[in-house]
Design an enzyme around this catalytic site. Structure first.
Site, short mmCIF file in Angstrom:
data_model
loop_
_atom_site.label_atom_id
_atom_site.label_comp_id
_atom_site.label_asym_id
_atom_site.label_seq_id
_atom_site.Cartn_x
_atom_site.Cartn_y
_atom_site.Cartn_z
N HIS A 13 0.85 -1.21 0.00
CA HIS A 13 0.00 0.00 0.00
C HIS A 13 0.88 1.25 0.00
CE1 HIS A 13 -3.70 2.29 1.57
NE2 HIS A 13 -2.77 3.19 1.34
N HIS A 15 1.50 5.46 -2.09
CA HIS A 15 1.08 6.52 -3.01
C HIS A 15 2.32 7.04 -3.72
CE1 HIS A 15 -2.90 6.83 -0.97
NE2 HIS A 15 -2.18 6.33 0.02
N LYS A 98 -9.99 -0.15 -4.98
CA LYS A 98 -9.93 0.51 -3.68
C LYS A 98 -11.23 1.22 -3.37
CE LYS A 98 -7.86 2.36 -0.01
NZ LYS A 98 -6.77 3.32 0.11
N HIS A 135 -10.32 1.62 2.62
CA HIS A 135 -10.00 2.65 3.61
C HIS A 135 -11.18 2.64 4.59
CE1 HIS A 135 -8.15 6.62 4.87
NE2 HIS A 135 -9.25 6.53 5.60
N HIS A 173 -4.18 -0.04 6.29
CA HIS A 173 -3.60 0.80 7.34
C HIS A 173 -4.44 0.84 8.62
CE1 HIS A 173 -6.38 3.51 5.39
NE2 HIS A 173 -5.57 3.81 4.41
N ASP A 246 1.86 2.90 3.31
CA ASP A 246 1.05 4.10 3.09
C ASP A 246 1.93 5.33 2.88
OD1 ASP A 246 -1.30 5.39 2.55
OD2 ASP A 246 -1.88 5.67 4.64
O1 DOR Z 1 -2.57 9.91 5.38
C1 DOR Z 1 -3.03 9.56 4.31
N1 DOR Z 1 -2.56 10.05 3.13
N2 DOR Z 1 -4.02 8.68 4.30
C2 DOR Z 1 -4.66 8.35 3.16
O2 DOR Z 1 -5.57 7.57 3.23
C3 DOR Z 1 -4.32 9.00 1.88
C4 DOR Z 1 -2.94 9.50 1.89
C5 DOR Z 1 -2.65 10.46 0.75
O3 DOR Z 1 -3.02 10.15 -0.39
O4 DOR Z 1 -2.04 11.49 0.99
ZN ZN Z 2 -3.03 5.23 1.53
#
Ligand code: DOR
Ligand code: ZN
Length: 344
Positions: A13, A15, A98, A135, A173, A246
């Protein structure tokens, strides 16, 4: 122990974002992970197979030469997602979708209002062998932010799990003892990822002695008893729990802001920090399962062939990293010491 060698791990997981920043984020992850589940919350979100494959090519372009990193793509579910979208995505190689409840987090405005409306989509995903990544937080203004994960379990997740016995579900998470208990008690088709920040920190690390915006993420850090439950379950070696950083970059000015963004950019230190936690727990023998085996098994993918080695050696996470656009970002754990280091 002074050194540990693990089968090459995966990050289930994270980004990467998009555009120029990919040269930073992809390199940071590919330095130690072989694969990563790439979150689809771009602007606009990755809602169909064509978008997922175009995004995948941009990520692949950013992989450093000679590295064989593999991004694993995910579809973003909305109220407009169709059965055909799921079939097309599966055919294109997308392995999961998701579910973001609308308004739950960064770029989730396009997400789902009324989860039951997606049940036909979940049915098709089960049929296609696509995983559902969740989520798990409710978003109603009257629900306290610290209770939102538990409320999601009670109001939605219990029903989804009861209804879809053939759908693999990853509760992403997780942050509470309620989530730990729920996953432990659920059937084999339910698992969870856990971030480094939720193992290392609790809400005091966010709020005591001044607000620490770089420790602000969603779901928000919880009280230390919840942190303790997460630590205990990873130390137990349960195969239902696996690594998902995450890692979620936001420019420094967007974190140190009157309305700061949620997300910790942990890619440069995550594996080392997990190792630090497992060492503290006297559970280094459970690290490889968590980092390199349980996730692959749950996803139905082969475990990786290579290995990575970490050495007990203290180093300091940099205070800032300069992004390709020239702007600084403050990485997770900036300026703090980590007791394990990835060997070159
Ligand atoms: O803290 C987070 N940042 N939680 C999330 O679910 C998304 C992520 C983000 O994309 O910045
Ligand atoms: Zn995330």
């Amino acid at each position: 122990m002074q050194q540990i060698t693990l089968r090459t791990p995966d990050d289930w997981h994270l980004h990467f974002r998009d555009g120029d920043i990919l040269s930073e984020t992809v390199a940071a992850t590919a330095r130690c992970f072989k694969r990563a589940i790439v979150m689809p919350n771009l602007v606009p979100p990755v809602t169909n197979a064509a978008m997922a494959m175009a995004y995948k090519s941009r990520i692949v372009e950013a992989i450093p030469d000679g590295n064989n990193f593999e991004p694993l793509m995910v579809l973003y579910l909305t109220n407009d997602t169709s059965v055909q979208d799921i079939q097309d995505a599966k055919a294109a190689g997308v392995i999961a979708a998701k579910l973001y409840p609308a308004g739950a987090t960064t770029n989730s405005d396009a997400a789902v209002d009324g989860i039951e409306a997606l049940y036909p989509i979940f049915e098709e995903m089960a049929k296609q062998g696509m995983l559902l990544l969740i989520h798990g937080e409710v978003t109603e203004a009257e629900i306290d932010i610290f209770d939102r994960e538990k409320a999601f379990i009670d109001r939605f997740l219990r029903k989804i799990v009861a209804e879809f016995v053939d759908l693999k579900i990853v509760f992403e998470h997780i942050t509470t003892s309620d989530a730990v208990d729920f996953v432990v008690e659920s059937p084999e088709n339910v698992a969870a990822t856990i971030t480094p920040q939720h193992l290392l920190l609790n809400r005091n690390d966010l709020l005591v002695g001044g607000v620490k915006p770089h420790n602000y993420c969603l779901p928000v850090l919880k009280r230390n008893t919840h942190q303790q439950a997460l630590r205990e379950v990873v130390a137990s070696g349960s195969s239902k729990f696996f690594l998902g950083t995450d890692s979620a970059p936001h420019e420094k000015e967007r974190k140190e802001n009157a309305c700061g963004c949620a997300g910790c950019y942990s890619a440069w230190s995550a594996l080392e920090l997990y190792t630090h936690v497992f060492d503290e727990l006297g559970a280094l023998d459970k690290l490889e399962g968590f980092a390199s085996i349980h996730g692959a098994n749950f996803y139905g993918l082969a475990v990786n062939e290579g290995t990575v080695t970490l050495k007990k050696e203290t180093w300091t996470v940099p205070e800032e990293i300069i992004l390709p656009n020239g702007k600084p970002i403050v990485p997770f754990y900036a300026g703090q010491q980590v007791s394990w280091k990835l060997a070159e």
